[in-house]
Design a protein around this motif. Structure first.
Motif, PDB file in Angstrom:
ATOM      1  N   VAL A  75      43.027   5.666  28.464  1.00  0.00           N
ATOM      2  CA  VAL A  75      44.000   4.786  27.653  1.00  0.00           C
ATOM      3  C   VAL A  75      44.700   5.792  26.600  1.00  0.00           C
ATOM      4  CG1 VAL A  75      44.355   3.103  26.152  1.00  0.00           C
ATOM      5  CG2 VAL A  75      43.186   2.586  27.958  1.00  0.00           C
ATOM      6  N   ARG A  76      43.988   6.458  26.031  1.00  0.00           N
ATOM      7  CA  ARG A  76      44.490   7.495  25.115  1.00  0.00           C
ATOM      8  C   ARG A  76      45.599   8.607  25.753  1.00  0.00           C
ATOM      9  NH1 ARG A  76      38.604   8.586  22.074  1.00  0.00           N
ATOM     10  NH2 ARG A  76      38.320   6.373  20.931  1.00  0.00           N
ATOM     11  N   ALA A  77      45.057   9.028  27.084  1.00  0.00           N
ATOM     12  CA  ALA A  77      45.979   9.965  27.544  1.00  0.00           C
ATOM     13  C   ALA A  77      47.341   9.271  27.816  1.00  0.00           C
ATOM     14  CB  ALA A  77      45.290  10.250  29.085  1.00  0.00           C
ATOM     15  N   GLN A  78      47.326   7.986  28.348  1.00  0.00           N
ATOM     16  CA  GLN A  78      48.730   7.435  28.784  1.00  0.00           C
ATOM     17  C   GLN A  78      49.200   7.018  27.244  1.00  0.00           C
ATOM     18  OE1 GLN A  78      47.353   3.756  30.455  1.00  0.00           O
ATOM     19  NE2 GLN A  78      47.193   4.710  32.351  1.00  0.00           N
ATOM     20  N   MET A  79      48.575   6.961  26.119  1.00  0.00           N
ATOM     21  CA  MET A  79      49.469   6.824  24.752  1.00  0.00           C
ATOM     22  C   MET A  79      50.005   8.056  24.359  1.00  0.00           C
ATOM     23  SD  MET A  79      46.868   4.340  22.962  1.00  0.00           S
ATOM     24  CE  MET A  79      47.592   4.109  21.483  1.00  0.00           C
ATOM     25  N   ALA A  80      49.202   9.097  24.642  1.00  0.00           N
ATOM     26  CA  ALA A  80      49.844  10.383  24.273  1.00  0.00           C
ATOM     27  C   ALA A  80      50.890  10.972  25.129  1.00  0.00           C
ATOM     28  CB  ALA A  80      48.563  11.551  24.393  1.00  0.00           C
ATOM     29  N   THR A  81      51.139  10.552  26.428  1.00  0.00           N
ATOM     30  CA  THR A  81      52.107  10.735  27.193  1.00  0.00           C
ATOM     31  C   THR A  81      53.387   9.934  26.964  1.00  0.00           C
ATOM     32  OG1 THR A  81      50.570  11.265  29.005  1.00  0.00           O
ATOM     33  CG2 THR A  81      52.742  10.754  29.672  1.00  0.00           C
ATOM     34  N   GLU A  82      52.943   8.912  26.561  1.00  0.00           N
ATOM     35  CA  GLU A  82      54.353   8.024  26.205  1.00  0.00           C
ATOM     36  C   GLU A  82      54.690   8.448  24.967  1.00  0.00           C
ATOM     37  OE1 GLU A  82      52.587   4.046  25.920  1.00  0.00           O
ATOM     38  OE2 GLU A  82      52.484   3.875  28.054  1.00  0.00           O
ATOM     39  N   GLN A  83      53.904   9.152  23.983  1.00  0.00           N
ATOM     40  CA  GLN A  83      54.495   9.617  22.755  1.00  0.00           C
ATOM     41  C   GLN A  83      55.027  10.953  22.649  1.00  0.00           C
ATOM     42  OE1 GLN A  83      50.983   9.418  20.144  1.00  0.00           O
ATOM     43  NE2 GLN A  83      51.076   6.930  20.225  1.00  0.00           N
ATOM     44  N   GLY A  84      54.924  11.488  23.960  1.00  0.00           N
ATOM     45  CA  GLY A  84      55.432  12.888  24.211  1.00  0.00           C
ATOM     46  C   GLY A  84      54.484  13.997  23.722  1.00  0.00           C
ATOM     47  N   ASN A  85      53.065  13.545  23.550  1.00  0.00           N
ATOM     48  CA  ASN A  85      52.162  14.704  23.069  1.00  0.00           C
ATOM     49  C   ASN A  85      51.323  15.124  24.301  1.00  0.00           C
ATOM     50  OD1 ASN A  85      50.374  16.277  21.962  1.00  0.00           O
ATOM     51  ND2 ASN A  85      50.158  14.807  20.146  1.00  0.00           N
ATOM     52  N   GLN A  86      52.028  15.866  24.960  1.00  0.00           N
ATOM     53  CA  GLN A  86      51.332  16.658  26.336  1.00  0.00           C
ATOM     54  C   GLN A  86      49.978  17.232  26.176  1.00  0.00           C
ATOM     55  OE1 GLN A  86      52.611  15.521  29.219  1.00  0.00           O
ATOM     56  NE2 GLN A  86      51.019  16.570  30.333  1.00  0.00           N
ATOM     57  N   THR A  87      49.855  17.761  24.882  1.00  0.00           N
ATOM     58  CA  THR A  87      48.583  18.747  24.707  1.00  0.00           C
ATOM     59  C   THR A  87      47.533  17.708  24.502  1.00  0.00           C
ATOM     60  OG1 THR A  87      49.947  20.648  23.869  1.00  0.00           O
ATOM     61  CG2 THR A  87      47.573  20.139  23.025  1.00  0.00           C
ATOM     62  N   LEU A  88      47.985  16.663  23.730  1.00  0.00           N
ATOM     63  CA  LEU A  88      46.726  15.581  23.337  1.00  0.00           C
ATOM     64  C   LEU A  88      46.551  14.757  24.645  1.00  0.00           C
ATOM     65  CD1 LEU A  88      45.200  14.480  21.049  1.00  0.00           C
ATOM     66  CD2 LEU A  88      47.053  12.718  20.796  1.00  0.00           C
ATOM     67  N   ALA A  89      47.581  14.367  25.478  1.00  0.00           N
ATOM     68  CA  ALA A  89      47.187  13.726  26.777  1.00  0.00           C
ATOM     69  C   ALA A  89      46.165  14.765  27.596  1.00  0.00           C
ATOM     70  CB  ALA A  89      48.638  13.716  27.592  1.00  0.00           C
ATOM     71  N   GLU A  90      46.531  16.146  27.728  1.00  0.00           N
ATOM     72  CA  GLU A  90      45.492  16.779  28.624  1.00  0.00           C
ATOM     73  C   GLU A  90      44.268  16.861  28.073  1.00  0.00           C
ATOM     74  OE1 GLU A  90      47.664  20.816  28.788  1.00  0.00           O
ATOM     75  OE2 GLU A  90      49.148  20.057  29.937  1.00  0.00           O
ATOM     76  N   GLU A  91      44.042  16.874  26.777  1.00  0.00           N
ATOM     77  CA  GLU A  91      42.754  16.794  26.190  1.00  0.00           C
ATOM     78  C   GLU A  91      41.986  15.730  26.329  1.00  0.00           C
ATOM     79  OE1 GLU A  91      39.389  18.020  24.251  1.00  0.00           O
ATOM     80  OE2 GLU A  91      41.052  19.621  24.786  1.00  0.00           O
ATOM     81  N   ALA A  92      42.506  14.580  26.272  1.00  0.00           N
ATOM     82  CA  ALA A  92      42.206  13.329  26.753  1.00  0.00           C
ATOM     83  C   ALA A  92      41.709  13.078  28.249  1.00  0.00           C
ATOM     84  CB  ALA A  92      43.046  12.124  26.275  1.00  0.00           C
TER      85      ALA A  92
END
Length: 299
Positions: A75-92
């Motif tokens: 869920v956090r990865a999806q939220m980070a992707t939606e926010q355009g934060n690819q680094t955070l999405a990859e970490e999640a």
């Protein structure tokens, strides 16, 4: 005061009654000590199963926790992707992958542990029947005065079972093999002892030795307890057969495996218990002057 005729008669009656009542026969210490050791071995097995079941429950809780964590990281990865934060999405997603791997790791241990718990619990049922047969032999021997050789044999048999009791540190396959061998060897030894004790008890009863009625009472008691145990086992056999029949192995493999294991173990226990009861029944028949009967009930 001089003793009257009635007093003398009463004294003779009391002496005769005292002579009819045998003095208490002490338990054989060697047999009792060996039996206590055998029960300790059984307790160790029960403790091992209890700890193993607890470990299985811990594993299932860990699996549930890691699965829940994996969902949260997804869920956090999806939220980070939606926010355009690819680094955070990859970490999640990395954290999610770690959780998934942990689930797989815990899952590797559960099936083998569960299978061993089921098999061991089933084997212990058979072992409990062996213990019951030993106690029956002990009780019969306690009712006989001249039984030194037989008591030694029983004590030796129990000690051998303690010495041969499986080592729970071994892998499941070897553990099951050792347990099966233990039960088979125990059955063979006890069958021989049951026959020997049967002949000895019969000779005491038929010879009308002092205290023979105590032997008869012990035989009746052992017959009753063994019949009760056998009836319970036969009821369990019906229950496990029914559970196996109504369980689809494709839908619930664990339940099906459990039903089969307990059915097989109970079937073997019934076989063991019937042998014990047959030996006791032969004693009973001999004590009332009836020859051996066939399985169909004919003389």
């Amino acid at each position: 005061m001089p003793e009257t005729k009635d007093d003398r008669w009463f004294s003779k009656l009391a002496a005769a009654a005292k002579d009819l009542i045998p003095s208490p026969i002490p338990s054989d210490k060697k047999v009792e000590n060996a039996l206590e050791k055998l029960k300790e071995s059984r307790e160790k097995a029960l403790n091992h199963i209890t700890q193993s079941i607890a470990s299985e429950k811990v594993a299932m809780m860990k699996i549930a926790d890691h699965m829940e964590s994996a969902k949260r990281w997804e869920v956090r990865a999806q939220m980070a992707t939606e926010q355009g934060n690819q680094t955070l999405a990859e970490e999640a997603l990395k954290r999610k992958a770690q959780c998934v791997e942990s689930v797989r790791e815990w899952h590797r241990h559960v099936p083998s542990t569960r299978q061993q718990n089921i098999e061991l619990t089933a084997k212990l049922q058979g072992f409990n029947v062996i213990v019951h047969r030993i106690i029956v032999l002990r009780d019969l021997l306690r009712s006989i005065k001249s039984k030194t050789e037989l008591s030694e044999s029983l004590s030796s048999t129990i000690k051998s079972l303690v010495a041969e009791f499986p080592d729970f540190s071994k892998d499941n396959e070897r553990l099951m093999q050792e347990f099966n061998l233990l039960l088979e060897v125990a059955d063979q030894r006890l069958c021989k002892l049951e026959q020997q004790v049967s002949h000895r008890v019969q000779s005491v009863i038929n010879a009308g030795e002092k205290g023979s009625y105590i032997v008869e009472l012990a035989t009746q008691s052992c017959q009753a307890s063994t019949s009760h145990t056998l009836k319970k086992l036969e009821e369990d056999l019906i229950k496990w057969r029914a559970e196996e029949a109504r369980t689809d192995p494709q839908e619930d493999e664990d339940a099906y495996w459990r039903a089969r294991q307990f059915y097989w173990a109970t079937e073997k226990s019934v076989e063991y218990m019937k042998r014990s009861l047959e030996a006791i029944n032969q004693i009973k028949l001999k004590s009332i002057g009836v020859d051996d009967i066939d399985s169909d009930g004919s003389s």
